[in-house]
Design a protein around this motif. Structure first.
Motif, short mmCIF file in Angstrom:
data_model
loop_
_atom_site.label_atom_id
_atom_site.label_comp_id
_atom_site.label_asym_id
_atom_site.label_seq_id
_atom_site.Cartn_x
_atom_site.Cartn_y
_atom_site.Cartn_z
N ILE A 1 0.45 -1.31 0.18
CA ILE A 1 -0.06 0.58 0.30
C ILE A 1 1.00 1.32 -0.25
O ILE A 1 0.63 2.37 -0.89
N ALA A 2 1.42 1.40 0.67
CA ALA A 2 2.39 2.62 1.20
C ALA A 2 3.58 2.74 -0.67
O ALA A 2 3.57 4.05 -1.21
N VAL A 3 3.59 1.57 -0.83
CA VAL A 3 4.94 1.98 -2.40
C VAL A 3 3.67 1.88 -3.69
O VAL A 3 4.06 3.06 -4.42
N SER A 4 2.70 1.81 -3.15
CA SER A 4 2.07 1.73 -4.36
C SER A 4 0.99 3.05 -4.64
O SER A 4 0.38 3.57 -5.08
N PHE A 5 0.61 3.37 -3.47
CA PHE A 5 -0.73 4.06 -3.18
C PHE A 5 -0.59 5.40 -1.99
O PHE A 5 -1.15 5.33 -1.31
N VAL B 1 8.98 6.32 5.51
CA VAL B 1 10.11 6.10 5.24
C VAL B 1 10.31 5.39 3.57
O VAL B 1 10.70 5.38 2.77
N LEU B 2 9.28 3.94 3.89
CA LEU B 2 9.23 3.33 2.16
C LEU B 2 8.63 3.27 1.60
O LEU B 2 9.24 3.70 0.68
N GLY B 3 7.25 4.19 2.07
CA GLY B 3 6.80 5.22 0.28
C GLY B 3 7.75 5.82 0.24
O GLY B 3 7.62 6.00 -1.28
N THR B 4 7.64 6.78 1.03
CA THR B 4 9.04 8.33 0.76
C THR B 4 9.81 7.85 -0.36
O THR B 4 10.43 8.17 -2.01
N ASN B 5 10.79 6.15 0.49
CA ASN B 5 11.82 6.41 -0.68
C ASN B 5 11.60 5.23 -1.76
O ASN B 5 12.67 5.30 -2.61
N SER B 6 10.84 5.20 -2.04
CA SER B 6 10.41 4.27 -3.26
C SER B 6 9.45 5.62 -4.38
O SER B 6 9.80 4.68 -5.79
N PHE C 1 12.63 -2.66 -5.31
CA PHE C 1 12.40 -1.99 -4.11
C PHE C 1 11.59 -2.24 -2.96
O PHE C 1 11.52 -3.33 -1.73
N MET C 2 9.89 -3.03 -3.47
CA MET C 2 9.06 -3.04 -2.82
C MET C 2 9.40 -4.73 -2.36
O MET C 2 9.04 -5.44 -0.96
N ILE C 3 9.28 -5.36 -3.41
CA ILE C 3 9.99 -7.20 -3.09
C ILE C 3 11.34 -6.92 -1.98
O ILE C 3 10.45 -8.01 -1.14
N ALA C 4 12.55 -6.49 -2.05
CA ALA C 4 13.00 -6.97 -0.95
C ALA C 4 13.04 -6.03 0.42
O ALA C 4 12.80 -6.60 0.91
N ALA C 5 11.82 -4.60 0.48
CA ALA C 5 11.89 -4.97 1.70
C ALA C 5 10.22 -6.24 2.31
O ALA C 5 10.88 -6.72 3.53
#
Length: 199
Positions: A55-59, A129-134, A145-149
């Motif tokens: 959710i964080a990385v995609s939206f 953090v994760l969302g903004t860094n993506s 990036f998402m798969i690694a997390a």
């Protein structure tokens, strides 16, 4: 591969500190009679982190706007929730010569859902953090990036539960377990009041 390494190292740095989610998983490994019986908590926490990361990385923008509008309510709710979790862990301390019964699978799942989805700090880490860094990554790089997390979450929770099991087997000392539970409860109460201070 830069995106994968970035996601892996960033997620590892975020998950490493001993927060409430980690304490709960470690505790399950420590107190359950076998590693297999701690799996409901481990798998639930891993699935919750996976959903939050996706959710964080995609939206990011949608979830960030929503979180900002309900942040105060979540913080207050999280404060009382952490007080309850701390109280539960404190009172699950061993008494006398007998340990309290291990948490059953259903309760493990409910608690794992709670510490994963009702923990404002976990949400802030994932979104902020994760969302903004993506954001600099696109297409395949963003997926890597998402798969690694996600891989970090699954590996870490399974390893943490296993370490808890090993520590539990190496030390059958009831007094040590009681002190660990009490220290965990105090740490969680400290996080609760720190959260209240941030409101």
């Amino acid at each position: 591969m830069d995106a994968f390494i970035h996601g892996f190292l960033l997620a590892f740095g975020l998950i490493l500190p001993m927060g409430i989610q980690n304490i709960f998983i470690f505790n399950q490994g420590l107190t359950q009679s076998s590693y297999k019986k701690a799996l409901p908590a481990i798998i639930t926490a891993s699935v919750c982190d996976t959903v939050l990361i996706i959710i964080a990385v995609s939206f990011l923008h949608l979830i960030a706007d929503f979180f900002e509008s309900v942040q105060g309510i979540l913080m207050i709710g999280g404060f009382f929730f952490l007080l309850y979790i701390g109280w539960s862990i404190w009172h699950s301390s061993v008494t006398g010569n007998e340990a309290t019964p291990p948490v059953p699978a259903k309760k493990q799942i409910i608690f794992a859902l709670s510490v994963s989805l009702l923990n404002p700090h976990a949400l802030l880490d994932t979104i902020g953090v994760l969302g903004t860094n993506s954001l600099p990554y696109h297409n395949e790089a963003k997926w890597l990036f998402m798969i690694a997390a996600i891989i970090v979450s699954w590996l870490y929770f399974f390893l943490l539960g296993f370490i808890g099991k090993v520590v539990g087997q190496l030390s059958e000392n009831i007094g040590w377990r009681k002190r660990f539970n009490q220290a965990s409860a105090l740490m969680i109460w400290g996080l609760a009041f720190y959260m209240l201070f941030l409101i």
